[in-house]
Design a protein around this motif. Structure first.
Motif, PDB file in Angstrom:
ATOM      1  N   PRO A 134       0.810  -1.226   0.000  1.00 40.32           N
ATOM      2  CA  PRO A 134       0.000   0.000   0.000  1.00 40.32           C
ATOM      3  C   PRO A 134       0.844   1.277   0.000  1.00 40.32           C
ATOM      4  O   PRO A 134       0.437   2.287  -0.575  1.00 40.32           O
ATOM      5  N   TYR A 135       2.018   1.230   0.624  1.00 42.58           N
ATOM      6  CA  TYR A 135       2.896   2.410   0.678  1.00 42.58           C
ATOM      7  C   TYR A 135       3.255   2.889  -0.723  1.00 42.58           C
ATOM      8  O   TYR A 135       3.136   4.082  -1.048  1.00 42.58           O
ATOM      9  N   TYR A 136       3.701   1.962  -1.574  1.00 43.87           N
ATOM     10  CA  TYR A 136       4.020   2.312  -2.962  1.00 43.87           C
ATOM     11  C   TYR A 136       2.754   2.671  -3.741  1.00 43.87           C
ATOM     12  O   TYR A 136       2.748   3.609  -4.537  1.00 43.87           O
ATOM     13  N   ALA A 137       1.693   1.901  -3.535  1.00 46.47           N
ATOM     14  CA  ALA A 137       0.456   2.117  -4.290  1.00 46.47           C
ATOM     15  C   ALA A 137      -0.118   3.503  -4.032  1.00 46.47           C
ATOM     16  O   ALA A 137      -0.484   4.229  -4.974  1.00 46.47           O
ATOM     17  N   PHE A 138      -0.188   3.901  -2.764  1.00 46.93           N
ATOM     18  CA  PHE A 138      -0.759   5.208  -2.436  1.00 46.93           C
ATOM     19  C   PHE A 138       0.082   6.349  -3.020  1.00 46.93           C
ATOM     20  O   PHE A 138      -0.448   7.403  -3.350  1.00 46.93           O
ATOM     21  N   ALA A 139       1.393   6.124  -3.148  1.00 49.58           N
ATOM     22  CA  ALA A 139       2.252   7.168  -3.731  1.00 49.58           C
ATOM     23  C   ALA A 139       1.891   7.399  -5.194  1.00 49.58           C
ATOM     24  O   ALA A 139       1.747   8.547  -5.637  1.00 49.58           O
ATOM     25  N   VAL A 140       1.737   6.316  -5.949  1.00 51.44           N
ATOM     26  CA  VAL A 140       1.380   6.439  -7.371  1.00 51.44           C
ATOM     27  C   VAL A 140      -0.026   7.007  -7.517  1.00 51.44           C
ATOM     28  O   VAL A 140      -0.281   7.889  -8.348  1.00 51.44           O
ATOM     29  N   LEU A 141      -0.954   6.512  -6.712  1.00 54.03           N
ATOM     30  CA  LEU A 141      -2.327   7.018  -6.754  1.00 54.03           C
ATOM     31  C   LEU A 141      -2.383   8.497  -6.383  1.00 54.03           C
ATOM     32  O   LEU A 141      -3.176   9.264  -6.953  1.00 54.03           O
ATOM     33  N   ALA A 142      -1.536   8.909  -5.451  1.00 59.19           N
ATOM     34  CA  ALA A 142      -1.507  10.309  -5.041  1.00 59.19           C
ATOM     35  C   ALA A 142      -1.004  11.209  -6.164  1.00 59.19           C
ATOM     36  O   ALA A 142      -1.497  12.322  -6.347  1.00 59.19           O
ATOM     37  N   VAL A 143      -0.023  10.718  -6.927  1.00 56.76           N
ATOM     38  CA  VAL A 143       0.474  11.487  -8.074  1.00 56.76           C
ATOM     39  C   VAL A 143      -0.657  11.681  -9.084  1.00 56.76           C
ATOM     40  O   VAL A 143      -0.898  12.793  -9.578  1.00 56.76           O
ATOM     41  N   GLY A 144      -1.364  10.588  -9.391  1.00 60.14           N
ATOM     42  CA  GLY A 144      -2.478  10.674 -10.337  1.00 60.14           C
ATOM     43  C   GLY A 144      -3.584  11.589  -9.846  1.00 60.14           C
ATOM     44  O   GLY A 144      -4.129  12.396 -10.610  1.00 60.14           O
ATOM     45  N   ALA A 145      -3.921  11.478  -8.557  1.00 55.48           N
ATOM     46  CA  ALA A 145      -4.987  12.303  -7.978  1.00 55.48           C
ATOM     47  C   ALA A 145      -4.597  13.774  -7.958  1.00 55.48           C
ATOM     48  O   ALA A 145      -5.415  14.651  -8.258  1.00 55.48           O
TER      49      ALA A 145
END
Length: 205
Positions: A134-145
């Motif tokens: 989740p740590y990596y996933a939320f980082a990528v999702l945060a960039v997109g958001a």
């Protein structure tokens, strides 16, 4: 003035962030392809003159972003996109500070390269995977958001939705490649020892 500076530095940093994310897609072809792609650009941002400037710019952007976010947090009647921009901004600030610290410690403290094995190690480690997926996933999702919110406030709603939702397949791609879903991957002994040592330091070994 703060908002203008945030936009200017953000535009410059975005070039680095998106190229960094794109390089990670080479992991689809395997560890060697990813490491070769990394080396093709590392000579630029690891330059003794450029690297300190890049780190300073990232931290400056984080500081400006937090200042703007605190100011905006007090506003009432925020839209969904505004809330998403705030949430993603706070997470990106957290991730950037952690990522910079971890990368510098790994390279200069432990003497290990921050390559495919550094990224994949926590995803393959039985005591770390639950946190790092989740740590990596939320980082990528945060960039997109965050990008989506910026586009939305510029009146580009369709592009905003594409940016936000487009981060999801990128996350799955990263998980599949670095997590060893596509091909057999095991932690290199030196990286396993490094992560075991970190867990021991935290009392989690």
């Amino acid at each position: 003035m703060t908002r203008k500076l945030h936009r200017i530095t953000g535009s410059l940093i975005a070039l680095f962030l998106f190229s960094h994310l794109a390089i990670h897609l080479f992991a689809l072809a395997g560890p060697e392809s990813h490491n070769a792609a990394l080396k093709s650009v590392q000579w630029i941002y690891r330059n003794p003159f450029i690297e300190p400037l890049l780190i300073a710019a990232l931290l400056f952007q984080v500081g400006l972003g937090i200042r703007l976010a605190i100011r905006r947090w007090r506003e009432r009647g925020k839209s969904g996109w505004a809330k998403l921009q705030l949430a993603s901004g706070f997470y990106l600030a957290y991730f950037i500070i952690n990522h910079i610290t971890a990368a510098l410690y790994t390279r200069y403290g432990a003497g290990l390269d921050t390559n495919f094995w550094w990224v994949s190690g926590p995803l393959l480690h039985p005591k770390m995977a639950w946190w790092f997926y989740p740590y990596y996933a939320f980082a990528v999702l945060a960039v997109g958001a965050h990008l989506g919110a910026i586009l939305h406030f510029r009146g580009q709603d369709r592009a905003a939705r594409i940016a936000a939702w487009g981060a999801v397949p990128v996350v799955l791609t990263y998980w599949a490649s670095f997590g060893g879903w596509l091909y057999p991957v095991s932690i290199k002994p030196e990286y396993r020892a490094y992560y075991d040592g970190l867990l021991a330091m935290l009392g989690l070994a």
